[in-house]
Structure formats: C-alpha cells, structure tokens
Motif scaffolding. Structure first.
Motif, PDB file in Angstrom:
ATOM      1  N   GLU A   1     -70.228 -29.117 -25.395  1.00 46.07           N
ATOM      2  CA  GLU A   1     -69.400 -28.116 -24.710  1.00 46.07           C
ATOM      3  C   GLU A   1     -68.712 -28.668 -23.473  1.00 46.07           C
ATOM      4  O   GLU A   1     -67.482 -28.515 -23.331  1.00 46.07           O
ATOM      5  CB  GLU A   1     -70.227 -26.879 -24.371  1.00 46.07           C
ATOM      6  N   PRO A   2     -69.420 -29.294 -22.532  1.00 49.72           N
ATOM      7  CA  PRO A   2     -68.697 -29.813 -21.364  1.00 49.72           C
ATOM      8  C   PRO A   2     -67.701 -30.910 -21.728  1.00 49.72           C
ATOM      9  O   PRO A   2     -66.671 -31.069 -21.058  1.00 49.72           O
ATOM     10  CB  PRO A   2     -69.814 -30.343 -20.461  1.00 49.72           C
ATOM     11  N   ARG A   3     -67.984 -31.659 -22.781  1.00 48.93           N
ATOM     12  CA  ARG A   3     -67.051 -32.709 -23.185  1.00 48.93           C
ATOM     13  C   ARG A   3     -65.762 -32.113 -23.760  1.00 48.93           C
ATOM     14  O   ARG A   3     -64.681 -32.667 -23.565  1.00 48.93           O
ATOM     15  CB  ARG A   3     -67.707 -33.646 -24.197  1.00 48.93           C
ATOM     16  N   VAL A   4     -65.864 -30.983 -24.467  1.00 49.43           N
ATOM     17  CA  VAL A   4     -64.644 -30.304 -24.945  1.00 49.43           C
ATOM     18  C   VAL A   4     -63.770 -29.920 -23.764  1.00 49.43           C
ATOM     19  O   VAL A   4     -62.559 -30.181 -23.747  1.00 49.43           O
ATOM     20  CB  VAL A   4     -65.014 -29.051 -25.772  1.00 49.43           C
ATOM     21  N   HIS A   5     -64.366 -29.315 -22.755  1.00 51.67           N
ATOM     22  CA  HIS A   5     -63.588 -28.881 -21.594  1.00 51.67           C
ATOM     23  C   HIS A   5     -63.038 -30.071 -20.810  1.00 51.67           C
ATOM     24  O   HIS A   5     -61.895 -30.028 -20.333  1.00 51.67           O
ATOM     25  CB  HIS A   5     -64.440 -27.987 -20.701  1.00 51.67           C
ATOM     26  N   ARG A   6     -63.817 -31.162 -20.715  1.00 55.84           N
ATOM     27  CA  ARG A   6     -63.344 -32.338 -19.989  1.00 55.84           C
ATOM     28  C   ARG A   6     -62.155 -32.974 -20.689  1.00 55.84           C
ATOM     29  O   ARG A   6     -61.247 -33.526 -20.037  1.00 55.84           O
ATOM     30  CB  ARG A   6     -64.470 -33.363 -19.832  1.00 55.84           C
ATOM     31  N   PHE A   7     -62.139 -32.899 -22.028  1.00 54.48           N
ATOM     32  CA  PHE A   7     -60.995 -33.460 -22.761  1.00 54.48           C
ATOM     33  C   PHE A   7     -59.701 -32.777 -22.338  1.00 54.48           C
ATOM     34  O   PHE A   7     -58.708 -33.440 -22.029  1.00 54.48           O
ATOM     35  CB  PHE A   7     -61.196 -33.321 -24.268  1.00 54.48           C
ATOM     36  N   PHE A   8     -59.702 -31.451 -22.321  1.00 53.52           N
ATOM     37  CA  PHE A   8     -58.470 -30.742 -21.984  1.00 53.52           C
ATOM     38  C   PHE A   8     -58.157 -30.818 -20.493  1.00 53.52           C
ATOM     39  O   PHE A   8     -56.984 -30.812 -20.106  1.00 53.52           O
ATOM     40  CB  PHE A   8     -58.540 -29.304 -22.489  1.00 53.52           C
ATOM     41  N   ASP A   9     -59.171 -30.920 -19.667  1.00 53.39           N
ATOM     42  CA  ASP A   9     -58.915 -31.150 -18.242  1.00 53.39           C
ATOM     43  C   ASP A   9     -58.172 -32.472 -18.046  1.00 53.39           C
ATOM     44  O   ASP A   9     -57.298 -32.584 -17.172  1.00 53.39           O
ATOM     45  CB  ASP A   9     -60.232 -31.179 -17.464  1.00 53.39           C
ATOM     46  N   ALA A  10     -58.498 -33.460 -18.871  1.00 49.17           N
ATOM     47  CA  ALA A  10     -57.906 -34.788 -18.723  1.00 49.17           C
ATOM     48  C   ALA A  10     -56.562 -34.922 -19.423  1.00 49.17           C
ATOM     49  O   ALA A  10     -55.666 -35.628 -18.923  1.00 49.17           O
ATOM     50  CB  ALA A  10     -58.879 -35.843 -19.262  1.00 49.17           C
ATOM     51  N   TYR A  11     -56.374 -34.249 -20.577  1.00 46.15           N
ATOM     52  CA  TYR A  11     -55.222 -34.572 -21.412  1.00 46.15           C
ATOM     53  C   TYR A  11     -54.301 -33.400 -21.738  1.00 46.15           C
ATOM     54  O   TYR A  11     -53.252 -33.611 -22.372  1.00 46.15           O
ATOM     55  CB  TYR A  11     -55.704 -35.186 -22.737  1.00 46.15           C
TER      56      TYR A  11
ATOM     57  N   TYR B   1     -61.672 -16.699 -32.161  1.00 48.46           N
ATOM     58  CA  TYR B   1     -61.414 -15.418 -31.511  1.00 48.46           C
ATOM     59  C   TYR B   1     -62.513 -15.134 -30.498  1.00 48.46           C
ATOM     60  O   TYR B   1     -63.575 -15.770 -30.503  1.00 48.46           O
ATOM     61  CB  TYR B   1     -61.344 -14.286 -32.550  1.00 48.46           C
ATOM     62  N   GLY B   2     -62.249 -14.180 -29.629  1.00 47.30           N
ATOM     63  CA  GLY B   2     -63.252 -13.787 -28.651  1.00 47.30           C
ATOM     64  C   GLY B   2     -62.993 -14.366 -27.274  1.00 47.30           C
ATOM     65  O   GLY B   2     -62.021 -15.083 -27.037  1.00 47.30           O
ATOM     66  N   GLU B   3     -63.893 -14.054 -26.351  1.00 41.27           N
ATOM     67  CA  GLU B   3     -63.709 -14.423 -24.950  1.00 41.27           C
ATOM     68  C   GLU B   3     -64.233 -15.813 -24.609  1.00 41.27           C
ATOM     69  O   GLU B   3     -63.903 -16.352 -23.554  1.00 41.27           O
ATOM     70  CB  GLU B   3     -64.403 -13.388 -24.057  1.00 41.27           C
ATOM     71  N   ASN B   4     -65.066 -16.394 -25.469  1.00 41.61           N
ATOM     72  CA  ASN B   4     -65.628 -17.712 -25.180  1.00 41.61           C
ATOM     73  C   ASN B   4     -64.569 -18.793 -25.390  1.00 41.61           C
ATOM     74  O   ASN B   4     -64.110 -19.027 -26.518  1.00 41.61           O
ATOM     75  CB  ASN B   4     -66.840 -17.979 -26.069  1.00 41.61           C
ATOM     76  N   GLU B   5     -64.182 -19.442 -24.306  1.00 43.82           N
ATOM     77  CA  GLU B   5     -63.137 -20.465 -24.359  1.00 43.82           C
ATOM     78  C   GLU B   5     -63.500 -21.617 -25.291  1.00 43.82           C
ATOM     79  O   GLU B   5     -62.621 -22.268 -25.868  1.00 43.82           O
ATOM     80  CB  GLU B   5     -62.878 -21.000 -22.946  1.00 43.82           C
ATOM     81  N   LEU B   6     -64.793 -21.877 -25.460  1.00 41.87           N
ATOM     82  CA  LEU B   6     -65.219 -23.002 -26.284  1.00 41.87           C
ATOM     83  C   LEU B   6     -64.739 -22.859 -27.715  1.00 41.87           C
ATOM     84  O   LEU B   6     -64.374 -23.858 -28.345  1.00 41.87           O
ATOM     85  CB  LEU B   6     -66.740 -23.134 -26.247  1.00 41.87           C
ATOM     86  N   TYR B   7     -64.747 -21.641 -28.268  1.00 37.28           N
ATOM     87  CA  TYR B   7     -64.328 -21.460 -29.656  1.00 37.28           C
ATOM     88  C   TYR B   7     -62.866 -21.872 -29.852  1.00 37.28           C
ATOM     89  O   TYR B   7     -62.511 -22.530 -30.834  1.00 37.28           O
ATOM     90  CB  TYR B   7     -64.529 -20.007 -30.092  1.00 37.28           C
ATOM     91  N   HIS B   8     -62.024 -21.498 -28.905  1.00 34.87           N
ATOM     92  CA  HIS B   8     -60.606 -21.813 -29.012  1.00 34.87           C
ATOM     93  C   HIS B   8     -60.347 -23.297 -28.764  1.00 34.87           C
ATOM     94  O   HIS B   8     -59.650 -23.957 -29.543  1.00 34.87           O
ATOM     95  CB  HIS B   8     -59.809 -20.961 -28.025  1.00 34.87           C
ATOM     96  N   ARG B   9     -60.924 -23.816 -27.687  1.00 35.20           N
ATOM     97  CA  ARG B   9     -60.724 -25.231 -27.386  1.00 35.20           C
ATOM     98  C   ARG B   9     -61.390 -26.122 -28.430  1.00 35.20           C
ATOM     99  O   ARG B   9     -60.876 -27.198 -28.751  1.00 35.20           O
ATOM    100  CB  ARG B   9     -61.261 -25.547 -25.989  1.00 35.20           C
ATOM    101  N   GLY B  10     -62.529 -25.679 -28.947  1.00 36.66           N
ATOM    102  CA  GLY B  10     -63.191 -26.442 -29.997  1.00 36.66           C
ATOM    103  C   GLY B  10     -62.336 -26.547 -31.240  1.00 36.66           C
ATOM    104  O   GLY B  10     -62.216 -27.618 -31.856  1.00 36.66           O
ATOM    105  N   ALA B  11     -61.729 -25.432 -31.644  1.00 32.59           N
ATOM    106  CA  ALA B  11     -60.839 -25.441 -32.809  1.00 32.59           C
ATOM    107  C   ALA B  11     -59.639 -26.343 -32.566  1.00 32.59           C
ATOM    108  O   ALA B  11     -59.229 -27.108 -33.453  1.00 32.59           O
ATOM    109  CB  ALA B  11     -60.383 -24.018 -33.128  1.00 32.59           C
ATOM    110  N   LEU B  12     -59.062 -26.279 -31.367  1.00 33.09           N
ATOM    111  CA  LEU B  12     -57.891 -27.098 -31.063  1.00 33.09           C
ATOM    112  C   LEU B  12     -58.240 -28.578 -31.046  1.00 33.09           C
ATOM    113  O   LEU B  12     -57.507 -29.406 -31.603  1.00 33.09           O
ATOM    114  CB  LEU B  12     -57.285 -26.670 -29.724  1.00 33.09           C
ATOM    115  N   LEU B  13     -59.361 -28.936 -30.434  1.00 33.84           N
ATOM    116  CA  LEU B  13     -59.757 -30.339 -30.405  1.00 33.84           C
ATOM    117  C   LEU B  13     -60.048 -30.846 -31.816  1.00 33.84           C
ATOM    118  O   LEU B  13     -59.667 -31.963 -32.180  1.00 33.84           O
ATOM    119  CB  LEU B  13     -60.979 -30.531 -29.505  1.00 33.84           C
TER     120      LEU B  13
END
Length: 261
Positions: free
Chosen positions: A218-228, A10-22
C-alpha cells in the motif's frame, strides 16, 4: 475479435483506484497494445491515460449492492457491463498486477471454457445452503459445489447469460452462509454449468491480497504516484514496469520484527 483487459475500482479507499491504475500501467509496459477498460466511480483519475472508463454511478452501486447489503454485488454487475463491451475479457482485481506478457491467454478463452484465479479448498460454511432452494439458472445450489477464486477471470462474451444467472442468488448465499465470497461462489458455479469448464490461470500475475503483502504494497503504491504522477504517461509506464511491489525475504523479516515491537 475485441479482447479487453478489465478492472473495477470504486469506493472511498484511494488504494483501490491507484492500485488499478498502477496495475494497468504495468500491463501497458508488458503488453503495449493492450486495450483496457476500468469500471469506476472516479473516471477523472484515469482520463489522462490510454484506457477507457465505464462510469459506475451512485444509483447503480446502490442497486447492484442489493441496497448496500452485499457490496460485492457491484463487482458482479460491473463484470457483466465490462463483458458486454468485449468478445473476450481478462479481469484482474485492483490488488493484482502483471509481471510479464499476458495477451496470449485470450486464445484459451472460449464459450465453453473460462479461467479463474484458483480452485479453493472446500468452505465449511457453504453446506448450510443445502435445502434452501437457491438456484443458478436451473441448477439448485447444494452448497458443496467447488469454490473458485475470482481475483482473476477470463471470460467469453457468450457467458453473459451465466453471469446474469449467477447474480440474483448472491445476497441469499451471503446472508445464509455468512461468507463474503458469495460472488465468486455463484460465478464459479454458473461458469461450470451446461458442459462449460474452468481452469486455474497460468498468467504472470502477482498480488497483494493478504494482510502482510498489502501492508508492504500500500505505501509503495502511493509513493509511486507521489514520485511519477506529474511525469508523461510514457515515463510512468516505463517506471511502473520495473517498480517492485513484492516483498523480499528481508522485507518479510522486517515486518515480523516490527509486529513483535
């Protein structure tokens, strides 16, 4: 027996959501039959994936955080909601992720035994709680109880009353002892009462919950979703399963050199 893996994001930090999904995608790679529920205020991020969501509303978050005074109260109450949906629950914080098969661990969870991440060293702040009259059920908090880390939790549904007892004193524990770890302190106490026991997990789970690990991950989490993110879910699961989040010795050296300028 309904066995569930749970996440809270929850919250505004995208990392928490993308981290949970990854993490959930990695879980599906290692445990294809896993049943997953994500408690989240952004269910739209998970809707296309093979997992359930539990909506966290703004009204709930306001109430569960003691009107914004202690936001980890949201985690404590969301855990209660998740546990009501299952018989046995394995929960991971969103900065934890599987590195192997996990489902066998459900067999070690019972009404009298829970699993938590690890037993921490005694906290120098908690003894100030002695004499404050704070209670978890019938237990008067002394401040000298063990501190269990709650990034990983394995719980049986029969321990719902223990989680309910752990929640009310969290705000006072936080305000008096000045620790953010009031949530895990109270939960650890509650799960240890009435003849119940806790053991540290022995799961194949990694994390990035320290500053250095997080700066790398953190940047690797975002790069994963940018790629896939546009790929079929089956492809995302395969790529997630072999996607590296941990640091090599070379990565650590590079971080140290960068920090020195």
């Amino acid at each position: 027996m309904r066995d569930i893996f749970g996440y809270i994001a929850y919250g505004e930090n995208e990392l928490y959501h993308r981290g949970a999904l990854l993490s959930a995608l990695k879980l599906l790679y290692h445990c294809p039959e896993a049943k997953i529920i994500v408690a989240t205020d952004r269910p739209e991020l998970f809707v296309d994936y093979p997992m359930e969501t539990l909506l966290l509303t703004d009204l709930q978050k306001e109430a569960w955080s003691f009107s914004g005074q202690y936001h980890f109260g949201i985690k404590a109450r969301a855990l209660i909601k998740l546990l009501r949906m299952t018989d046995r629950l394995i929960f991971m914080d969103s900065d934890h992720y599987p590195a192997g098969f996990l489902s066998h661990t459900f067999e070690g969870i019972s009404p009298k035994h829970s699993v938590m991440r690890r037993l921490e060293k005694p906290h120098k702040w908690t003894p100030v709680l002695e004499g404050e009259g704070l209670r978890i059920g019938e237990h008067v908090i002394t401040g000298r109880e063990p501190m269990w880390q709650s990034g990983i939790l394995g719980l049986h549904r029969d321990n719902l009353p223990a989680l309910m007892d752990a929640y009310p004193p969290m705000l006072a524990v936080h305000q008096i002892s000045k620790i953010d770890a009031a949530e895990q302190f109270c939960i650890g106490i509650a799960l240890s009462l009435g003849g119940r026991t806790i053991s540290p997990h022995k799961l194949k789970i990694r994390d990035y919950n320290t500053r250095g690990k997080k700066a790398f991950a953190e940047p690797r989490v975002h790069r994963f979703f940018d790629a896939y993110a546009a790929e079929p879910v089956a492809r995302q699961i395969v790529e997630a399963g072999r996607y590296r989040m941990w640091r090599t010795p070379v990565d650590i050296i590079r971080q140290k050199l960068k920090a020195r300028g």
